[in-house]
Scaffold this active site. Sequence first.
Site, PDB file in Angstrom:
ATOM      1  N   HIS A 135     -50.464 -48.517  60.105  1.00 40.95           N
ATOM      2  CA  HIS A 135     -49.722 -49.108  59.376  1.00 40.95           C
ATOM      3  C   HIS A 135     -49.281 -50.595  59.263  1.00 40.95           C
ATOM      4  CE1 HIS A 135     -46.458 -50.149  56.830  1.00 40.95           C
ATOM      5  NE2 HIS A 135     -46.128 -48.444  56.850  1.00 40.95           N
ATOM      6  N   SER A 148     -52.591 -72.959  58.070  1.00 39.50           N
ATOM      7  CA  SER A 148     -51.883 -72.885  57.384  1.00 39.50           C
ATOM      8  C   SER A 148     -51.397 -71.264  57.144  1.00 39.50           C
ATOM      9  CB  SER A 148     -52.333 -73.057  55.948  1.00 39.50           C
ATOM     10  OG  SER A 148     -51.990 -72.467  54.762  1.00 39.50           O
ATOM     11  N   GLU A 198     -44.775 -31.383  70.939  1.00 40.05           N
ATOM     12  CA  GLU A 198     -44.000 -32.223  70.718  1.00 40.05           C
ATOM     13  C   GLU A 198     -43.758 -33.050  72.477  1.00 40.05           C
ATOM     14  OE1 GLU A 198     -41.663 -35.653  70.399  1.00 40.05           O
ATOM     15  OE2 GLU A 198     -40.856 -34.146  71.923  1.00 40.05           O
ATOM     16  N   ASP A 258     -45.565 -42.630  41.244  1.00 41.35           N
ATOM     17  CA  ASP A 258     -46.998 -42.550  41.824  1.00 41.35           C
ATOM     18  C   ASP A 258     -46.684 -44.303  42.538  1.00 41.35           C
ATOM     19  OD1 ASP A 258     -47.429 -40.421  42.303  1.00 41.35           O
ATOM     20  OD2 ASP A 258     -48.639 -40.522  40.129  1.00 41.35           O
TER      21      ASP A 258
HETATM   22 ZN   LIG Z   1     -37.868 -34.294  71.253  1.00 39.33          ZN
END
Ligand SMILES: [Zn+2]
Length: 722
Positions: free
Chosen positions: A658, A596, A396, A635
């Site tokens: 997204h 618009s 990470e 779902d």
């Molecule tokens: Zn971290």
Amino acid sequence: MAARKYLILATICGLLVSVLAQEDWAAQLRDEMDPARIEKFLRILTEKPHMAGTQGGYELAEYVRRTWENQGLDSAHIDPYDVLLSYPDPDKPSYVALLDGSGNEIFRCSAGEPQLDVDPPFNMSGVVPPFGAYSPSGVVERDLVYVNYARTEDFNTLKDEGISVEGKIAIARYGKGARGRKLRRAQDRGAVGMIVYSDPKEVVGTGRGSDRMYPYGWYAPGTAVQRGHFLYGVGEGEPLTPGYPATDYAYRIDQSDSDQLPTIPVHVIGYNDAKELLRHMGGPLVPSSWKGWEGLLDIDYRLGPEMEGPASKVRLDVNVQTEVRTIHNVVGIIRGREEPDRYVILGNHRDAWTFGAVDPNSGTACLLEITRALGEMMRRGWRPRRTLMFVSWDAEEHGMHGSYEWIEEFGKIMSDRAVAYLNVDNAVRDDYTLRARATPSLKPLLKEAAKMVPWPTADDGDTLYEVWSKRSPETNATDSPPKIDLPAGASDYVPFVKRLGVPILDIAMVHRYIITYPNFPLYHTAYETFHLQKTYIDPEFKFHRLMSQLWGELALSLAESWILPIDASEYAGTVQGMYDWLVDGYGTKFEESAISLDALQSAVANFSQAAVMFEEELSSLENNTDPLVARMYNDQLMQMEQAFINPQGILYQKFSRHTILSSGLWNTETFPALGDAVRRMGSDWTDPGKEDKLKELKQELSIITFFIQSAANSLAKPATPV
Ligand SMILES: [Zn+2]
Ligand SMILES: *[C@@H]1O[C@H](CO)[C@@H](O)[C@H](O)[C@H]1NC(C)=O
Ligand SMILES: *[C@@H]1O[C@H](CO)[C@@H](O)[C@H](O)[C@H]1NC(C)=O
Ligand SMILES: *[C@@H]1O[C@H](CO)[C@@H](O)[C@H](O)[C@H]1NC(C)=O
Ligand SMILES: *[C@@H]1O[C@H](CO)[C@@H](O)[C@H](O)[C@H]1NC(C)=O
């Protein structure tokens, strides 16, 4: 007929019993959490440094896998990836030095934090020296320009002052933005190198912590240095396999073709060393808001680029290598009894720059305690309705490679089957309040779960919810609910929400002055030790228990509930708020340009209405025990979030998909891509030179309208989809 009635009655009784039993299991889970065990886990996890791609990292992956097996999970395995990582050259330390007029070194920055004598001790020998990950190697000798936080506005201010970083080394302080963005801005403006340092203003806090610097407290001494990666990072994942998993057979692009990797060298230092550099800078005084804590450093901040005698130049000598190495995600599974193909995922990264006693292993210790407790419950006969997955991510810190690659490999399955992803990175930075981020649909669940968790000390309230609402209220009203942010920032939840549209939340216990200390002061330094956590943050591990209880409660609600605790109306409220923000700020501009907003307004209203109707239907289902019916509505709740995913990516961010929750390049409070398009228009929308930008704006308006209407459609009656 009588038999049928009896059957219905029995089913209702069965449902009641199972509801009661569920509450019972939730209480058992809360009670099972044991601070002493969490402490023991943390002690083991933080014994040695465990950076991604190192032996220490691999050993800890095996430890987590074995622990999950021993705790009684159904399975635990490792998912490896071969990713581009970055390490300092062990034989050639990087450094920053001051040179005099004849090129002699008159000062050289320290090579890393000194060992300190604390109880229990830590061993510095395996700790990586401070470095800027993914910096290219190189030596430059130039003047210095102070660029404050290296934000766009900071470079604009410099320009107004007539100062350029072109051909210079930029020196920036940490704070207000990602490392990679700071570096890219300096690089784009022609800087040939960069130094980033921690100012005492951000890591001590003027007047607050100067007598409590580690090892005497939670604040940073001048020797502590924040490590970190400098990838540009717009949601691309690992630099050499953009969009695809870094498997052993993956095609890897050339490093020179990656738009993630920096091209100028960068190094990181603490404030003792920064003081020596800043003290020797000439040029005009900085604007007052650009000053750090001048009192502690005993300097006045200047912009440069001239140096003051005897210093004449700064040498930046960086030796950092990139290398493809193997990383190890560990995945543990408890199979669901009724819906094994629906996954509730709990994730936390395991890799740390040094010992990781806060970031991230305070979270790992909580995760291991949750799995231990669930293992106990399984021995007592419990098994969840849906599958629970536990993931311990690697790398990470190098740029979320573990989670990105996993999402790239299993994304299709996860979009179809993942109900929610619950992230904890740093579980306990301090003991003041909860900091939370969530997709709108999970906010109500988070609040309900916090009501079930007892606050562990005599304080502002009896439950986490009470204390959290008082200390982090959303508004100034007396009974304000607590504040929950939308997903921004950087941790392993990002690919779940921005790539796939899986609902997420991210929680941490944090300190009071979160604005002053954007992270905690010793973040990514060698002093993130077990001793720090045990002595100054959570000596009795009560807040680790609180975090385990909250995380466990959330997991159980999502895994056990008949209808998923995903809230469509809350989502509609958020979308409405984004629309209102746009209209308040730019409504007249749209009007003046004869664009618009009616269709957008209609889609927003349709989504709200669809949410209300959907919820009415759900409440009429109260006594329905048909699992297929429940599955159908569940779902739809999962599809609602995914309806916002644009497979093409959002404007200028093809891997961030997204349309509501991606971060715009400008952080506005409206739809990210449309917000960016609006910002690109500047103040004068009528300028004929802006025609292309205006086209872009119109296109973005229609795109966001379409996706909001898609979300509305996802909630329509299944038999009448449109
Ligand atoms: Zn971290
Ligand atoms: C520290 O670690 C190194 C290498 O792992 C080891 O050789 C050394 O004995 C350790 N020192 C102490 C004091 O434990
Ligand atoms: C709360 O009150 C302060 C000071 O009165 C004000 O500046 C701030 O905007 C208010 N915040 C909210 C969320 O209403
Ligand atoms: C909103 O719903 C109405 C009624 O179904 C429909 O006529 C309208 O086109 C929808 N709006 C959008 C933007 O699709
Ligand atoms: C569910 O059953 C209970 C008990 O029979 C009843 O009182 C209630 O009205 C029913 N709810 C719905 C929505 O039919």
